[in-house]
Design an enzyme around this catalytic site. Structure first.
Site, PDB file in Angstrom:
ATOM      1  N   CYS A 147     -63.851   7.620  -5.632  1.00 10.12           N
ATOM      2  CA  CYS A 147     -62.929   7.701  -6.774  1.00 10.12           C
ATOM      3  C   CYS A 147     -63.292   8.872  -7.694  1.00 10.12           C
ATOM      4  O   CYS A 147     -64.441   9.336  -7.713  1.00 10.12           O
ATOM      5  CB  CYS A 147     -62.925   6.391  -7.549  1.00 10.12           C
ATOM      6  SG  CYS A 147     -64.410   6.107  -8.500  1.00 10.12           S
ATOM      7  N   HIS A 169     -63.819  -4.851  -7.600  1.00 13.62           N
ATOM      8  CA  HIS A 169     -64.182  -4.597  -6.196  1.00 13.62           C
ATOM      9  C   HIS A 169     -63.112  -5.060  -5.207  1.00 13.62           C
ATOM     10  O   HIS A 169     -63.124  -4.649  -4.056  1.00 13.62           O
ATOM     11  CB  HIS A 169     -65.440  -5.387  -5.822  1.00 13.62           C
ATOM     12  CG  HIS A 169     -66.658  -4.989  -6.567  1.00 13.62           C
ATOM     13  ND1 HIS A 169     -66.994  -3.688  -6.783  1.00 13.62           N
ATOM     14  CD2 HIS A 169     -67.649  -5.726  -7.131  1.00 13.62           C
ATOM     15  CE1 HIS A 169     -68.142  -3.641  -7.459  1.00 13.62           C
ATOM     16  NE2 HIS A 169     -68.546  -4.862  -7.692  1.00 13.62           N
ATOM     17  N   ASN A 201     -73.847   1.188  -7.245  1.00 20.02           N
ATOM     18  CA  ASN A 201     -73.404   2.511  -7.711  1.00 20.02           C
ATOM     19  C   ASN A 201     -74.486   3.179  -8.563  1.00 20.02           C
ATOM     20  O   ASN A 201     -74.637   4.392  -8.531  1.00 20.02           O
ATOM     21  CB  ASN A 201     -72.053   2.403  -8.437  1.00 20.02           C
ATOM     22  CG  ASN A 201     -72.170   1.860  -9.833  1.00 20.02           C
ATOM     23  OD1 ASN A 201     -72.577   2.564 -10.740  1.00 20.02           O
ATOM     24  ND2 ASN A 201     -71.821   0.599 -10.028  1.00 20.02           N
ATOM     25  N   CYS A 226     -66.819   2.706 -15.795  1.00 21.58           N
ATOM     26  CA  CYS A 226     -65.779   3.574 -15.244  1.00 21.58           C
ATOM     27  C   CYS A 226     -64.414   3.001 -15.622  1.00 21.58           C
ATOM     28  O   CYS A 226     -64.319   1.897 -16.167  1.00 21.58           O
ATOM     29  CB  CYS A 226     -65.912   3.626 -13.724  1.00 21.58           C
ATOM     30  SG  CYS A 226     -65.715   1.983 -12.999  1.00 21.58           S
ATOM     31  N   GLU A 248     -66.900  -4.736  -2.207  1.00 22.06           N
ATOM     32  CA  GLU A 248     -65.757  -3.832  -1.959  1.00 22.06           C
ATOM     33  C   GLU A 248     -65.541  -3.679  -0.449  1.00 22.06           C
ATOM     34  O   GLU A 248     -64.398  -3.733   0.036  1.00 22.06           O
ATOM     35  CB  GLU A 248     -66.020  -2.464  -2.598  1.00 22.06           C
ATOM     36  CG  GLU A 248     -64.920  -1.460  -2.300  1.00 22.06           C
ATOM     37  CD  GLU A 248     -65.258  -0.048  -2.783  1.00 22.06           C
ATOM     38  OE1 GLU A 248     -65.848   0.103  -3.867  1.00 22.06           O
ATOM     39  OE2 GLU A 248     -64.929   0.909  -2.056  1.00 22.06           O
ATOM     40  N   THR A 290     -65.931   3.624  -2.537  1.00 23.43           N
ATOM     41  CA  THR A 290     -65.474   4.446  -3.669  1.00 23.43           C
ATOM     42  C   THR A 290     -66.614   5.045  -4.491  1.00 23.43           C
ATOM     43  O   THR A 290     -66.412   6.036  -5.196  1.00 23.43           O
ATOM     44  CB  THR A 290     -64.603   3.605  -4.625  1.00 23.43           C
ATOM     45  OG1 THR A 290     -65.344   2.428  -4.959  1.00 23.43           O
ATOM     46  CG2 THR A 290     -63.284   3.237  -4.006  1.00 23.43           C
ATOM     47  N   SER A 300     -77.294  -2.950  -8.951  1.00 27.94           N
ATOM     48  CA  SER A 300     -76.014  -2.227  -8.949  1.00 27.94           C
ATOM     49  C   SER A 300     -76.068  -1.095  -7.925  1.00 27.94           C
ATOM     50  O   SER A 300     -76.840  -0.142  -8.066  1.00 27.94           O
ATOM     51  CB  SER A 300     -75.758  -1.671 -10.356  1.00 27.94           C
ATOM     52  OG  SER A 300     -74.903  -0.561 -10.269  1.00 27.94           O
ATOM     53  N   CYS A 329     -59.474  -2.656  -8.776  1.00 28.73           N
ATOM     54  CA  CYS A 329     -59.276  -1.261  -9.210  1.00 28.73           C
ATOM     55  C   CYS A 329     -58.230  -0.582  -8.306  1.00 28.73           C
ATOM     56  O   CYS A 329     -58.272  -0.738  -7.083  1.00 28.73           O
ATOM     57  CB  CYS A 329     -60.596  -0.511  -9.121  1.00 28.73           C
ATOM     58  SG  CYS A 329     -60.423   1.218  -9.573  1.00 28.73           S
TER      59      CYS A 329
HETATM   60  S1  SF4 Z   1     -63.260   2.616  -7.634  1.00 28.74           S
HETATM   61 FE1  SF4 Z   1     -64.235   3.926  -9.158  1.00 28.74          FE
HETATM   62  S2  SF4 Z   1     -63.052   3.569 -11.024  1.00 28.74           S
HETATM   63 FE2  SF4 Z   1     -62.631   1.885  -9.618  1.00 28.74          FE
HETATM   64  S3  SF4 Z   1     -64.104   0.291 -10.107  1.00 28.74           S
HETATM   65 FE3  SF4 Z   1     -64.982   1.468  -8.451  1.00 28.74          FE
HETATM   66  S4  SF4 Z   1     -66.235   3.005  -9.491  1.00 28.74           S
HETATM   67 FE4  SF4 Z   1     -64.840   2.183 -11.000  1.00 28.74          FE
END
Ligand code: SF4
Length: 279
Positions: A188, A73, A218, A12, A124, A160, A216, A94
């Site tokens: 995000c 993060h 995500n 990303c 995060e 996010t 991971s 980010c």
């Molecule tokens: S907030 Fe979104 S763009 Fe930023 S690091 Fe996490 S996944 Fe990636």
């Protein structure tokens, strides 16, 4: 055989940015350290280490005065203070995560109860909690929100990388027991687009493959989102794992990849599908 790759797949914006910052720092200062793994992908972390960008989990593993990079993060302000007192710190948090940190701090300061939709073991979320002076509550399952006690003033944010549909459910539960609820859309745009494009492909194929590290978070969320659309969805980390799936019998195969999956792994999976699919 037709292979369809979701439009938004792999690294990303925030991860690309952090990797760029790390390589620029390495160019300038030589050996550098990242506080935690820059991305949750074993193969890429090994490559970074070979290139002089070493991941550490504790400040005690870093030589005094060295260059340390805060990954995408983010971290808590308390940890940041410790790092800054001992090292040269480069912040690659980010901007989307920064936004969540600011919202969390502001809502807690204004006296609202803050409910965070996320995984409390994820870096995060640990970092964001540091901005709430212990006043933030983390809930990972949308099914749990209707059971919360009644509150007059609540605010909510999401990790996010969460799935938007899940966050809507989460918010719906909070509405049942909150008089004034402030909802912040903190998923995000990169995650939103990734999920949207993966879902679209999942609906068009007979087999869907989601590529990314098994640890991971995500990638796991992306996998779950695709599985809801296409039950024949698998999460794989490497091209070798294709051997565990009966993929050759399908005419249309869809691919997507988590935010921490490097391009070289996506490419390797595609090549294996193309080469062996035509045998
Ligand atoms: S907030 Fe979104 S763009 Fe930023 S690091 Fe996490 S996944 Fe990636």
């Amino acid at each position: 055989m037709e292979i369809l790759l979701a439009r938004e797949s792999g690294f990303c914006f925030g991860v690309r940015r952090a990797v760029k910052i790390a390589y620029e720092a390495k160019e300038k200062w030589g050996q550098v350290y990242t506080y935690g793994e820059l991305i949750h992908n074993r193969q890429f972390v090994d490559k970074l280490e070979k290139d002089g960008i070493k991941a550490v989990n504790s400040p005690d593993e870093i030589p005094s005065g060295a260059v340390v990079i805060i990954r995408s993060h983010g971290i808590s302000p308390q940890e940041e203070k410790i790092l800054k007192s001992r090292f040269k710190v480069i912040d690659a948090t980010c901007p989307y995560v920064k936004k969540s940190q600011k919202i969390a701090a502001k809502e807690v300061r204004s006296g609202k109860e803050l409910v965070i939709f996320g995984d409390q073991t994820h870096p995060e979320i640990k970092g964001i909690l540091g901005y709430t002076q212990g006043a933030g509550m983390v809930i990972s399952n949308p099914e749990d929100t209707p059971n919360l006690p009644y509150s007059l003033r609540r605010a909510t944010i999401s990790q996010t990388t969460n799935d938007l549909e899940e966050y809507k459910k989460f918010v719906g539960g909070l509405l049942e027991n909150t008089e004034r609820l402030t909802v912040h859309q903190t998923i995000c745009s990169s995650t939103l687009e990734k999920h949207r494009s993966a879902r679209k492909i999942a609906a068009e194929v007979e087999l869907m493959l989601v590529i990314g590290g098994k640890h991971s978070s995500n990638t796991r969320k992306l996998y779950r989102a695709c599985k809801k659309i296409q039950p024949n969805t698998y999460h794989i980390e490497t091209p070798e794992e294709l051997d565990l799936i009966e993929w050759r019998k399908y005419e249309r195969i869809g691919l997507s990849a988590g935010a921490s999956t490097p391009d070289f792994i996506i490419k390797a999976v595609m090549e294996k599908l193309k080469e062996e699919g035509n045998d």
